[in-house]
Design a protein around this motif. Sequence first.
Motif, PDB file in Angstrom:
ATOM      1  N   VAL A  49       0.834  -1.202   0.000  1.00 25.91           N
ATOM      2  CA  VAL A  49       0.000   0.000   0.000  1.00 25.91           C
ATOM      3  C   VAL A  49       0.875   1.260   0.000  1.00 25.91           C
ATOM      4  N   ALA A  50       1.968   1.228   0.754  1.00 27.92           N
ATOM      5  CA  ALA A  50       2.872   2.379   0.794  1.00 27.92           C
ATOM      6  C   ALA A  50       3.419   2.693  -0.593  1.00 27.92           C
ATOM      7  N   GLN A  51       3.743   1.670  -1.363  1.00 24.05           N
ATOM      8  CA  GLN A  51       4.243   1.862  -2.720  1.00 24.05           C
ATOM      9  C   GLN A  51       3.166   2.441  -3.635  1.00 24.05           C
ATOM     10  N   GLU A  52       1.904   2.068  -3.378  1.00 28.26           N
ATOM     11  CA  GLU A  52       0.806   2.516  -4.230  1.00 28.26           C
ATOM     12  C   GLU A  52       0.425   3.968  -3.971  1.00 28.26           C
ATOM     13  N   THR A  66       6.097   5.883   4.917  1.00 23.89           N
ATOM     14  CA  THR A  66       6.013   4.573   4.283  1.00 23.89           C
ATOM     15  C   THR A  66       6.117   3.461   5.319  1.00 23.89           C
ATOM     16  N   ALA A  67       6.019   3.811   6.583  1.00 25.61           N
ATOM     17  CA  ALA A  67       6.043   2.808   7.647  1.00 25.61           C
ATOM     18  C   ALA A  67       5.135   3.269   8.768  1.00 25.61           C
ATOM     19  N   ALA A  72      -9.041  -6.703   0.976  1.00 28.09           N
ATOM     20  CA  ALA A  72      -9.373  -5.314   0.668  1.00 28.09           C
ATOM     21  C   ALA A  72      -9.419  -4.468   1.939  1.00 28.09           C
ATOM     22  N   SER A  73      -9.948  -5.046   3.002  1.00 22.44           N
ATOM     23  CA  SER A  73     -10.046  -4.323   4.269  1.00 22.44           C
ATOM     24  C   SER A  73      -8.667  -4.004   4.833  1.00 22.44           C
ATOM     25  N   ALA A  74      -7.753  -4.961   4.739  1.00 22.41           N
ATOM     26  CA  ALA A  74      -6.392  -4.755   5.245  1.00 22.41           C
ATOM     27  C   ALA A  74      -5.706  -3.639   4.463  1.00 22.41           C
ATOM     28  N   GLN A  75      -5.914  -3.589   3.163  1.00 24.05           N
ATOM     29  CA  GLN A  75      -5.314  -2.537   2.346  1.00 24.05           C
ATOM     30  C   GLN A  75      -5.889  -1.171   2.718  1.00 24.05           C
ATOM     31  N   LEU A 125      -1.447   5.067   7.100  1.00 25.67           N
ATOM     32  CA  LEU A 125      -0.296   5.709   6.455  1.00 25.67           C
ATOM     33  C   LEU A 125      -0.569   7.166   6.092  1.00 25.67           C
ATOM     34  N   LEU A 126      -1.776   7.425   5.603  1.00 21.60           N
ATOM     35  CA  LEU A 126      -2.090   8.755   5.100  1.00 21.60           C
ATOM     36  C   LEU A 126      -2.655   9.688   6.164  1.00 21.60           C
ATOM     37  N   GLY A 127      -3.417   9.155   7.097  1.00 17.71           N
ATOM     38  CA  GLY A 127      -4.111  10.009   8.044  1.00 17.71           C
ATOM     39  C   GLY A 127      -5.407  10.522   7.433  1.00 17.71           C
ATOM     40  N   SER A 128      -6.190  11.230   8.193  1.00 14.37           N
ATOM     41  CA  SER A 128      -7.528  11.646   7.757  1.00 14.37           C
ATOM     42  C   SER A 128      -7.496  12.624   6.584  1.00 14.37           C
ATOM     43  N   SER A 129      -6.672  13.668   6.648  1.00 12.81           N
ATOM     44  CA  SER A 129      -6.681  14.703   5.620  1.00 12.81           C
ATOM     45  C   SER A 129      -6.177  14.192   4.272  1.00 12.81           C
ATOM     46  N   LYS A 130      -5.005  13.546   4.277  1.00  9.64           N
ATOM     47  CA  LYS A 130      -4.462  13.020   3.024  1.00  9.64           C
ATOM     48  C   LYS A 130      -5.305  11.859   2.503  1.00  9.64           C
ATOM     49  N   GLY A 131      -5.912  11.107   3.417  1.00  7.38           N
ATOM     50  CA  GLY A 131      -6.791  10.022   3.002  1.00  7.38           C
ATOM     51  C   GLY A 131      -7.980  10.542   2.234  1.00  7.38           C
TER      52      GLY A 131
END
Length: 235
Positions: free
Chosen positions: A45-48, A58-59, A93-96, A103-109
Amino acid sequence: MTHYFRGTGTFHPVGHESVVRLRLEDQRSYSSLILMLPQDTVDFVAQEICKPSSASQTALSAIPFLDDPVITSFGLSVLAALKGGAPDFYAQASAQWLAAHLLLGSSKGFEWQKSLARERISDYRLIRVLEYIDAHLSDDLDLRVLSREAGISQFHFAALFRKALGMSPHRHVLHLRMQSARSMLCHTDKSALEIALTCGFRSASHFASAFRQQFSQRPTEFRSSQQSHNKFRKL
């Protein structure tokens, strides 16, 4: 001392140990939900979602106390779905999705969701996926296989499928399996185990649980009611 209440918890990455001491005062029992997020899923997911030039992490790091309503709702939904017979790739799908959220947080998500809304799956690719599902309904359907049939990223597949059909891949598959099971209960003498395996469930109990949640009846009760109805129509 931390006071835990429904929907709160902790997150610990690989290699971090934690100890929880419970002190029950006004209750007799304590229920907890433990979600294991594979490291290879986090890496994928970090790569995507994280471009090399961006400052996105990325971690995952340890969160000493987590009070995230999104994850609370997500965790309870996953538990209910799996108990209700959701296909295995629902967990993938849920794990991703969970990895992306952490990784992203609320705003970037939210920004990522907006960018995803501009993408779509072509009719040709969608039909190819639907035909594959119909032909392999009894198999252990895998998110990687379905996304490969669609010719799109595994990470984006579930969201684009939902956008095209109005339902998630696991809901679509579960609907088809339930319809097939109902038909077999009505028109064949196959046992519940035979029907379960034919429709892609791992066991008769797994099938019975999913069927009851969907139709508010056990498979045996449904079959009996249909047989009684057919006898009445013949009279």
